[in-house]
Design a protein around this motif. Structure first.
Motif, PDB file in Angstrom:
ATOM      1  N   LEU A   1       0.848  -1.185   0.000  1.00 53.80           N
ATOM      2  CA  LEU A   1       0.000   0.000   0.000  1.00 53.80           C
ATOM      3  C   LEU A   1       0.889   1.241   0.000  1.00 53.80           C
ATOM      4  O   LEU A   1       1.627   1.481   0.956  1.00 53.80           O
TER       5      LEU A   1
ATOM      6  N   TYR B   1       1.615   5.209  -0.061  1.00 53.55           N
ATOM      7  CA  TYR B   1       1.196   6.603   0.128  1.00 53.55           C
ATOM      8  C   TYR B   1       2.351   7.329   0.785  1.00 53.55           C
ATOM      9  O   TYR B   1       3.203   6.722   1.424  1.00 53.55           O
TER      10      TYR B   1
ATOM     11  N   PHE C   1       1.409  11.450   4.979  1.00 54.15           N
ATOM     12  CA  PHE C   1       0.043  11.029   5.256  1.00 54.15           C
ATOM     13  C   PHE C   1       0.009  10.358   6.629  1.00 54.15           C
ATOM     14  O   PHE C   1       0.995   9.761   7.062  1.00 54.15           O
TER      15      PHE C   1
ATOM     16  N   MET D   1      -2.250   4.544   7.904  1.00 53.57           N
ATOM     17  CA  MET D   1      -3.594   3.987   7.726  1.00 53.57           C
ATOM     18  C   MET D   1      -3.753   2.793   8.660  1.00 53.57           C
ATOM     19  O   MET D   1      -2.936   1.864   8.616  1.00 53.57           O
TER      20      MET D   1
ATOM     21  N   ASN E   1      -9.672   7.422  -0.198  1.00 57.54           N
ATOM     22  CA  ASN E   1      -8.993   7.583   1.096  1.00 57.54           C
ATOM     23  C   ASN E   1      -9.887   7.222   2.280  1.00 57.54           C
ATOM     24  O   ASN E   1      -9.710   7.744   3.376  1.00 57.54           O
TER      25      ASN E   1
ATOM     26  N   TRP F   1      -8.834   5.891   6.037  1.00 54.56           N
ATOM     27  CA  TRP F   1      -8.513   6.721   7.196  1.00 54.56           C
ATOM     28  C   TRP F   1      -9.758   7.150   7.963  1.00 54.56           C
ATOM     29  O   TRP F   1      -9.668   7.906   8.914  1.00 54.56           O
TER      30      TRP F   1
ATOM     31  N   ARG G   1      -9.435  -0.020   0.902  1.00 53.13           N
ATOM     32  CA  ARG G   1      -8.210   0.573   1.472  1.00 53.13           C
ATOM     33  C   ARG G   1      -7.183   0.871   0.384  1.00 53.13           C
ATOM     34  O   ARG G   1      -6.349   1.774   0.545  1.00 53.13           O
ATOM     35  N   SER G   2      -7.261   0.137  -0.714  1.00 48.52           N
ATOM     36  CA  SER G   2      -6.292   0.365  -1.792  1.00 48.52           C
ATOM     37  C   SER G   2      -6.620   1.620  -2.591  1.00 48.52           C
ATOM     38  O   SER G   2      -5.794   2.095  -3.374  1.00 48.52           O
TER      39      SER G   2
ATOM     40  N   VAL H   1      -6.405   4.878  -2.764  1.00 51.72           N
ATOM     41  CA  VAL H   1      -5.681   5.983  -2.130  1.00 51.72           C
ATOM     42  C   VAL H   1      -5.327   7.019  -3.181  1.00 51.72           C
ATOM     43  O   VAL H   1      -4.756   6.678  -4.225  1.00 51.72           O
ATOM     44  N   SER H   2      -5.662   8.263  -2.899  1.00 54.10           N
ATOM     45  CA  SER H   2      -5.377   9.365  -3.821  1.00 54.10           C
ATOM     46  C   SER H   2      -4.406  10.338  -3.171  1.00 54.10           C
ATOM     47  O   SER H   2      -4.668  10.853  -2.085  1.00 54.10           O
ATOM     48  N   TYR H   3      -3.258  10.582  -3.861  1.00 50.02           N
ATOM     49  CA  TYR H   3      -2.272  11.517  -3.299  1.00 50.02           C
ATOM     50  C   TYR H   3      -1.411  12.145  -4.377  1.00 50.02           C
ATOM     51  O   TYR H   3      -0.313  12.654  -4.089  1.00 50.02           O
TER      52      TYR H   3
ATOM     53  N   LEU I   1      -5.643  14.952   4.286  1.00 46.05           N
ATOM     54  CA  LEU I   1      -6.847  14.219   3.908  1.00 46.05           C
ATOM     55  C   LEU I   1      -7.954  15.157   3.432  1.00 46.05           C
ATOM     56  O   LEU I   1      -8.944  14.717   2.870  1.00 46.05           O
TER      57      LEU I   1
END
Lengths: 349, 242
Positions: A44, A46, A50, A53, A113, A116, A182-183, A185-187, A229
């Motif tokens: 995972l 990120y 961040f 998680m 996301n 979280w 959970r996968s 994820v935007s960043y 977030l």
């Protein structure tokens, strides 16, 4: 032919056949996603800035678990013969729209996301872990009939790959979906590149002005849509109404605490330009309408959030036309096209 | 004769060694953990969130809906005036079970004359990204365009204004100049390996002494250095040790 030559030839042939068989099996494992020897840990990814998680020890993320969850996410078998028959998660959560929808009348929260989060849905009806919200979705919302999955030829092996046996249970279904969620994820938005990664990219003048409005008392957005977030995951009354009935009662419908009347979950603003309509009831169609609400449309009530009542701004931010335009420009920098186009999150069908 | 002197020398050395060892044993004390529970009151009334029922010295009738802060730079002073410094930073939110108390670990089990600490973060730590990137810490960020670092305090709620209408207030402290220095001059003791003590925050002290603060004069102070300093000055004695 001497006996020893016959024996040698026979042994050689058997060995050849065995090697060919093993090679074939290994080749199938490498290329066929439906066949796997044992779960592989999922990496995972990120950034370090961040928050960590939370991932429960009884549902670690694996590639096979995430893959199974991805299949389930996009499969309307999840709802077969249930109250939402014909629908899958993806029916209302479109990847191109940051896993939200553009339907009118209702605003679905985007699936981005969420790993979280500790409360889910606009009124926080479900609290706890991702597994808890998946339990709600599978057993209450979709009322999934597990036989539909059991009778589908691909799922037994997908469950075996993810969980070690072909047994299909509610818990395994929910665990796999939790892993897939959970996968998500935007960043990698422009905001991340410019601000959080400190200068990898630069803003235009409009975007920079909008950033300053967002992260200062001019706009005061940061108090609720904080930092990484872009949500503090709290519940707030932002002055949408002064009288509250039905679903507009918000968090109160869950907590029965009068102090929660009119409060709704603070959504993330990541990819916000893609996730219209806005607010819990989809009353605003554009970002401009949202900003106009904060600018001049705030309605008072006893539970109006204290942040909304600054001196001189009791009825709104009072931004100029140009300032509103700049704020919209900044909000658009929160769009992460890498996330919305990532094939690893797309339909596997 | 030589043998006698040698024996005497050995005996003297042995005595010195034993004396030194005993003295070292005598000053070694056991250590334990001080666990601090925190109670919240408005003067003599226990704090109940979300209800407008408290009155401060300015005559404001108010509620508390949100309270978050940091405690840091703890100094324990023993009876001889020796200072024991702890650099731990504790995020406190009485509305979150996991953050309603804090512990000072591994301190000597002895008597103490007083205790000092800060509400907020000192200038070395009040920098954006210094604290671990937990959700709580990130929600306390003080925006970089406004100087960066962290909120020291968020105290929010509603109050009745001069016209009887319900308004909101938000007492947010931040920036290095508004670090709050607290001192508790009360003897206390750590007598066991793990002992719980109780700090009490009087919400009303934020609004008085030395500055009687009327929420009608400024219900939102973040970014107004003058108003933040008034609240920060008042904060010096918000805590007492029960």
């Amino acid at each position: 032919m001497p006996v020893w030559k016959k024996r040698t030839a026979a042994i050689t042939a058997v060995a050849f056949l065995l090697l060919a068989g093993i090679s074939a099996c290994r080749k199938n494992t490498d290329t066929d996603p439906l066949v796997s020897s044992e779960p592989t840990a999922y990496d995972l990814d990120y950034p370090s800035h961040f928050p960590p998680m939370p991932i429960p020890s009884n549902n670690p993320m694996t590639k096979e678990g995430v893959l199974l969850g991805r299949y389930l996410y996009y499969d309307n078998l999840l709802s077969l013969n249930g109250p939402k028959s014909g629908l899958s998660c993806s029916s209302c959560h479109n990847q191109a729209l940051s896993f939200s929808t553009n339907g009118s009348g209702t605003s679905v929260l985007p699936h981005v996301n969420l790993g979280w989060n500790k409360s889910f849905l606009w009124n926080g009806k479900v609290e706890g872990t991702m597994e808890d919200i998946m339990r709600f979705e599978v057993e209450e919302f979709f009322q999934t009939n597990l036989d539909a999955l059991r009778n589908d030829p691909k799922y037994p092996s997908l469950y075996r790959n993810a969980f070690g046996s072909e047994e299909i249970t509610y818990e395994r279904t929910e665990f796999a979906l939790a892993q897939f969620f959970r996968s998500l994820v935007s960043y990698k938005s422009e905001y991340d590149r410019v601000i959080l990664m400190q200068g990898v990219d630069t803003y235009s003048d409009d975007e920079a002005d909008g950033y300053l409005i967002f992260f200062s008392e001019k706009g005061d957005c940061f108090h609720c849509h904080s930092s990484t977030l872009l949500s503090d995951n709290s519940f707030r009354n932002i002055g949408l109404d002064s009288v509250f009935t039905g679903d507009n009662l918000g968090r109160y419908t869950v907590s029965q605490n009068p102090a929660d009347i009119g409060k709704f979950k603070v959504p993330t603003l990541r990819n916000i330009a893609l996730t219209a309509p806005y607010m819990h009831d989809g009353r605003f169609s554009t970002l401009e309408e949202v900003i106009d609400h904060y600018n001049t449309g705030v309605k008072k009530s006893p539970t109006l959030d204290p942040i909304m009542t600054k001196p001189g701004k009791e009825l709104g931010l009072q931004l100029s036309v140009q300032e509103k335009k700049s704020l919209v420009a900044f909000l658009k920098t929160l769009t992460d096209t890498a996330f919305t186009s990532d094939k690893n999150h797309s339909s596997p069908f | 004769m030589l043998r006698q002197r040698t024996t005497l020398t050995y005996l003297i050395l042995l005595a010195v060694f034993e004396f030194t060892s005993c003295k070292k044993d005598a000053i070694q004390t056991e250590s334990g953990d001080m666990n601090f529970n925190i109670e919240y009151h408005a003067d003599n009334q226990p704090l109940i969130f979300d209800t407008i029922q408290y009155s401060n010295s300015a005559g404001n009738f108010f509620s508390v809906t949100q309270l978050e802060y940091y405690i840091s730079d703890i100094v324990l002073i023993d009876m001889e005036g020796n200072e024991i410094h702890r650099n731990d930073i504790h995020y406190i939110n009485p509305r979150k079970d996991s953050t309603i108390q804090f512990t000072i670990a591994g301190v000597a089990m002895q008597n103490y004359s007083s205790m000092l600490f800060k509400i907020g973060l000192n200038s070395n730590t009040n920098k954006t990204g210094f604290l671990p990137p937990t959700i709580d810490n990130q929600n306390m960020f003080w925006p970089d365009p406004m100087g960066g670092g962290y909120h020291f305090l968020k105290l929010e709620g509603h109050f009745m204004d001069t016209l009887g209408a319900i308004q909101g207030y938000a007492m947010h402290l931040g920036t290095n100049a508004c670090l709050v220095s607290c001192r508790i001059d009360k003897q206390f003791s750590l007598k066991s390996k793990s002992q719980t003590m109780t700090l009490r925050m009087n919400i009303n002290e934020w609004f008085k002494d030395p500055n009687t603060y009327d929420l009608n004069s400024g219900n939102y102070i973040m970014g107004n250095q003058g108003q933040m300093l008034k609240i920060a000055e008042n904060g010096k004695d918000v805590f007492t040790l029960k």
